[in-house]
Design a protein around this motif. Structure first.
Motif, PDB file in Angstrom:
ATOM      1  N   SER A 138       0.820  -1.203   0.000  1.00  8.13           N
ATOM      2  CA  SER A 138       0.000   0.000   0.000  1.00  8.13           C
ATOM      3  C   SER A 138       0.859   1.260   0.000  1.00  8.13           C
ATOM      4  O   SER A 138       1.640   1.479   0.931  1.00  8.13           O
ATOM      5  N   THR A 167      -0.124   4.349   0.522  1.00  7.41           N
ATOM      6  CA  THR A 167      -0.488   5.244   1.628  1.00  7.41           C
ATOM      7  C   THR A 167       0.151   4.767   2.928  1.00  7.41           C
ATOM      8  O   THR A 167       0.589   5.579   3.748  1.00  7.41           O
ATOM      9  N   ARG A 168       0.219   3.464   3.114  1.00 10.84           N
ATOM     10  CA  ARG A 168       0.900   2.924   4.291  1.00 10.84           C
ATOM     11  C   ARG A 168       2.396   3.204   4.225  1.00 10.84           C
ATOM     12  O   ARG A 168       3.014   3.615   5.212  1.00 10.84           O
ATOM     13  N   HIS A 169       2.997   3.016   3.052  1.00  9.92           N
ATOM     14  CA  HIS A 169       4.422   3.295   2.898  1.00  9.92           C
ATOM     15  C   HIS A 169       4.734   4.767   3.175  1.00  9.92           C
ATOM     16  O   HIS A 169       5.725   5.085   3.831  1.00  9.92           O
ATOM     17  N   GLN A 221       3.116   6.824   5.060  1.00 11.69           N
ATOM     18  CA  GLN A 221       2.988   7.072   6.493  1.00 11.69           C
ATOM     19  C   GLN A 221       4.239   6.598   7.240  1.00 11.69           C
ATOM     20  O   GLN A 221       4.744   7.301   8.124  1.00 11.69           O
ATOM     21  N   LEU A 222       4.751   5.430   6.850  1.00 10.96           N
ATOM     22  CA  LEU A 222       5.957   4.919   7.496  1.00 10.96           C
ATOM     23  C   LEU A 222       7.175   5.779   7.185  1.00 10.96           C
ATOM     24  O   LEU A 222       8.038   5.981   8.037  1.00 10.96           O
ATOM     25  N   PRO A 228       0.420  10.547   9.628  1.00 12.06           N
ATOM     26  CA  PRO A 228      -0.694   9.914   8.919  1.00 12.06           C
ATOM     27  C   PRO A 228      -0.802  10.440   7.492  1.00 12.06           C
ATOM     28  O   PRO A 228      -0.538  11.616   7.238  1.00 12.06           O
ATOM     29  N   THR A 229      -1.155   9.552   6.565  1.00 12.03           N
ATOM     30  CA  THR A 229      -1.390   9.960   5.186  1.00 12.03           C
ATOM     31  C   THR A 229      -2.864  10.334   5.044  1.00 12.03           C
ATOM     32  O   THR A 229      -3.743   9.529   5.346  1.00 12.03           O
ATOM     33  N   TRP A 241      -6.611   2.523   0.743  1.00 12.13           N
ATOM     34  CA  TRP A 241      -6.086   1.452   1.586  1.00 12.13           C
ATOM     35  C   TRP A 241      -6.837   1.403   2.914  1.00 12.13           C
ATOM     36  O   TRP A 241      -7.228   0.327   3.391  1.00 12.13           O
ATOM     37  N   ALA A 242      -7.085   2.563   3.532  1.00 12.53           N
ATOM     38  CA  ALA A 242      -7.778   2.601   4.818  1.00 12.53           C
ATOM     39  C   ALA A 242      -9.218   2.138   4.675  1.00 12.53           C
ATOM     40  O   ALA A 242      -9.743   1.407   5.521  1.00 12.53           O
ATOM     41  N   ALA A 282      -9.134  -1.680   4.028  1.00 11.27           N
ATOM     42  CA  ALA A 282      -8.675  -2.389   5.225  1.00 11.27           C
ATOM     43  C   ALA A 282      -9.792  -2.437   6.265  1.00 11.27           C
ATOM     44  O   ALA A 282      -9.974  -3.449   6.957  1.00 11.27           O
TER      45      ALA A 282
END
Length: 201
Positions: free
Chosen positions: A53, A55-57, A59-60, A65-66, A133-134, A137
């Motif tokens: 994802s 958006t997850r990448h 954020q990391l 937060p994205t 993604w959110a 999920a």
């Protein structure tokens, strides 16, 4: 469903999306084999060619937060919308969604356009302000991200919007769910990400 949404930055109705004018592009074979590291550093390849994802990448990478700014939700019917040819497998009539992906503090990191079957878009994007993604999920939706093309190119609109000079890297992919195409997504990433992923070129 609203036919078109006004951009917060303009009173004009959005009737197009921001595709790159490619300097170079590659298809699924390039996606599978990867690129020479002198052309695209490994960390960038993990973001662009991986099936995780974005958006997850993001954020990391940023530690924030994205968040999503939705700038367009347009009914396009059966029009091909100058989209990648993969759009043909997404059933119509369709909705086109355009967003900025940004940090909570406001830094734009990516631009994305997605195309959805109109009768299912509300089912999968119940909260339009959440990253895809959110949303998926939250529904525990099982997905396969099928990256099909990668691009290196220019876009005056994205140069202005990102506040960064191109060329830019982008990609398109299909989301598959239960063996059926769910959505086609076209993403372009800001060179701002070089702060985290290393310099390109």
């Amino acid at each position: 469903m609203t036919i078109a949404t006004e951009s917060s930055e303009s009173s004009l109705i959005i009737t197009h999306w921001n595709a790159l004018s490619p300097i170079w592009q590659g298809g699924s074979e390039v996606v599978q084999t990867g690129l020479p590291h002198q052309q695209l550093p490994p960390a960038w390849q993990m973001l662009l060619l991986g099936d995780g994802s974005p958006t997850r990448h993001l954020q990391l990478l940023t530690g924030e937060p994205t968040e999503v700014d939705v700038i367009d939700m347009s009914a396009i019917g059966m029009d091909n919308d100058s989209a990648p040819n993969s759009l043909a497998v997404v059933p119509g009539p369709r909705i086109r969604r355009q967003v900025w992906l940004r940090t909570a503090s406001g830094q734009r990191l990516a631009y994305a356009t997605s195309w959805w079957e109109a009768r299912h878009v509300d089912e999968y994007l119940e909260n339009k302000s959440l990253p895809i993604w959110a949303s998926l999920a939250k529904l525990r939706t099982e997905l396969y991200r099928d990256v099909q093309g990668i691009y290196y190119g220019e876009s005056p609109a994205l140069t202005q919007a990102f506040g960064e000079t191109g060329p830019f890297w982008g990609r398109h992919y299909l989301f598959w769910h239960r063996g059926q195409p769910l959505t086609l997504i076209y993403e372009v990433f800001s060179p701002y990400l070089q702060r985290y992923l290393g310099t390109i070129g």
